[in-house]
Every structure is written in C-alpha cells, then in structure tokens.
Enzyme design. Sequence first.
Site, short mmCIF file in Angstrom:
data_model
loop_
_atom_site.label_atom_id
_atom_site.label_comp_id
_atom_site.label_asym_id
_atom_site.label_seq_id
_atom_site.Cartn_x
_atom_site.Cartn_y
_atom_site.Cartn_z
N ASP A 86 48.44 40.54 49.65
CA ASP A 86 47.58 40.79 48.49
C ASP A 86 47.31 42.28 48.29
OD1 ASP A 86 45.30 40.90 46.71
OD2 ASP A 86 44.94 38.79 47.21
N SER A 134 46.58 40.49 42.54
CA SER A 134 46.25 39.14 42.95
C SER A 134 46.14 38.22 41.73
CB SER A 134 44.96 39.16 43.79
OG SER A 134 44.82 37.98 44.52
#
Length: 339
Positions: A168, A54
């Site tokens: 993610d 991320s």
Amino acid sequence: MVSTSSKKLRIRSSHNKRVALVLGSGGARGYAHIGVIEELEARGYEIVGISGCSIGALIGGLYAAGKLQEYKEWVTGLNYFDLFRLVDVTWSPMGAIKGEKVMDVIASMINGRTIESLPIPFTSVATDLINQKEVWFQEGSLERAIRASVAVPGVITPVQHRGRTLVDGGLLNPLPITPAVAWHADLIIAVNVTAQSCSGATLDELMPDWERGNKKELEPSAVSEWMHRIKGRAGDLLGRLNFWEGEENEPIGQGEGTDTNWGKLNIIIQSFETTQAALAQYKIAGYPPDVLIEVPRSVCSSYEFHRASQLIELGQRLAKKQLGKWEASHPTMSGDLDG
C-alpha cells in the site's frame, strides 16, 4: 444564437474548471471519493488528471477507465453475505487476505487496460517495502497498479513486481499531491479520508437524515454476524501462523483466543491508519491544494464496506460544501460574470 455574455461564461467556466484530483487512502471511507467525483461533474468541472493511493487509486483508476458507475452499482448492491464471500483468507505469512476475489471483479471491469491508454493522466502510488521507496505507476497494467496500491501491510498480500515487494502506497504517501502538480490544471483538489476530527462525529451523526428517502443500510444484527465471522477466520489464521513470534498462543477459534488474535490484526490496521493520518497532514502542509475535502477518520472504521451508499452520499455533501466555499471566494474562477 448565443449571446456575448453566454459565450464569456462558457469560455471562462470551461477554462477555469480543469481539476487535478488527488484521492487519498483510508479503506471503506474512500467510497466518499465517488461522491466527490459526482459532485465535481455535476458542477461542470473537468478532471484532467488523477493521482491516488490505495482505495483512492482504485476509485481513480476506475474513473479514468470509464467504469466508476459500474463499480458504484456493484458495491452499493452488495449484501453482507456477498461481502463475506469476497474475503479470501490465505495462509501466507505476508498477509491475511489474498484479495483475488475482489480483483477478479475489478479486472473484468478494466478488461486489460493500460495506464497509458486512459483518456486522462493517472498515477497510482505503491510502496517498495524492501527499498523503502515510493513507486509511481504511470504506465503499464492498470490492474497491477491498483492491486499494488491496495496491499495493506499484514492484511492484504503484497505484489511481487520486477524484483520488488510492493504494498500500500499509504505507508509513505497516503495523499499523493506531488504527481498532480505537474498537470496543466487550474486547481488541485485533494480528498483526505483520514482527517483528524475534534468532534469525533460518526457517519450517522453527520447524516442524521440518511434514512429518509434512501436505501436502507444493513441490519445491525447482520453486520455484527458478518464481522464476527470475519474476525473468527482472521483470528484462526493469525493464531496458526504464530503471528507474534515468541508469543505463547491462546486457544484458536474459540472464546478469548479468537478475540485476542483479531485484536492483533486490528492493531495493525489502527497503527497503519494513525501513520497515514499524520503523513497526510505533512503532505497537505508541503503542497497545499486549492481545495481540500476532508472525511473524518471517526465516521467509520476502514473495513465498514457495507456502508458504501452512505459514504458516497457523505462525499458528495462534503464536496458540495467545500466547493461552494471555494467558488464563493473565487467568483471569476467559478464563472461569475460580475465585474
């Protein structure tokens, strides 16, 4: 002419400061990664590999591409109007934000680089949502690897790649230590920005001296106005999409309706962060890094991107503290000539 002792120090210091760096997910708190990297460089450590998830993949990828300073100058120069303009709300049921405006800026910095062209090994971790598997990007487009890793489920739209729906990496592996184990490094340093804290200290409490000699942060009224506008747009979006299937919608774009719908989005973010925090602890227990730098979840929310300068400074301070402890307990590894 360099003395024998100086040569010994240089060789030992150079050899024993090769770092495999692991940068975790955590939204705006991930700006602390920049401060950690700056402290590592200031102490003479050599980063020989980076794995990130991320925001960690974003910061790590930009560092590997030699663009971290440019990115830092950009994010610390944004005012709240700039931040608002970067939020590109979409009508897609897959996420509330497209993320294209931010990625356009990132793409201009990366300029088409591939992961294999980077001077150091880099791994970006995403999640295959359908097959429920981790996906490691270790070659191919750096931009795509970053974009897939930052696609927070329900918030930022996912990436479709080779028949997979990628979101993610924090969904399964918010602190990807495993890729770093394979690199020829003297120590593994992991930065967890979703750490649990008993004290619950905020950013201002951890840095009471911040105002002195530093760039003034955004005025509270300005931040409040910016967040109110973001919440209003996100709430309107979620309401029109009938976000909770089967739930009777309240009026959208006014009064309690906006607050309620923003609450739904906030629940997604908070739930995701809670999962990440727990998973990160499991990763640390399974593959304990040599140095663990932890940024408490309590310092700020994941979307307080207006606090970039302060978070960068916090990362540097925390890194200085933990690296100082490690060097004190490993004098020969840190280049101490005693004995």
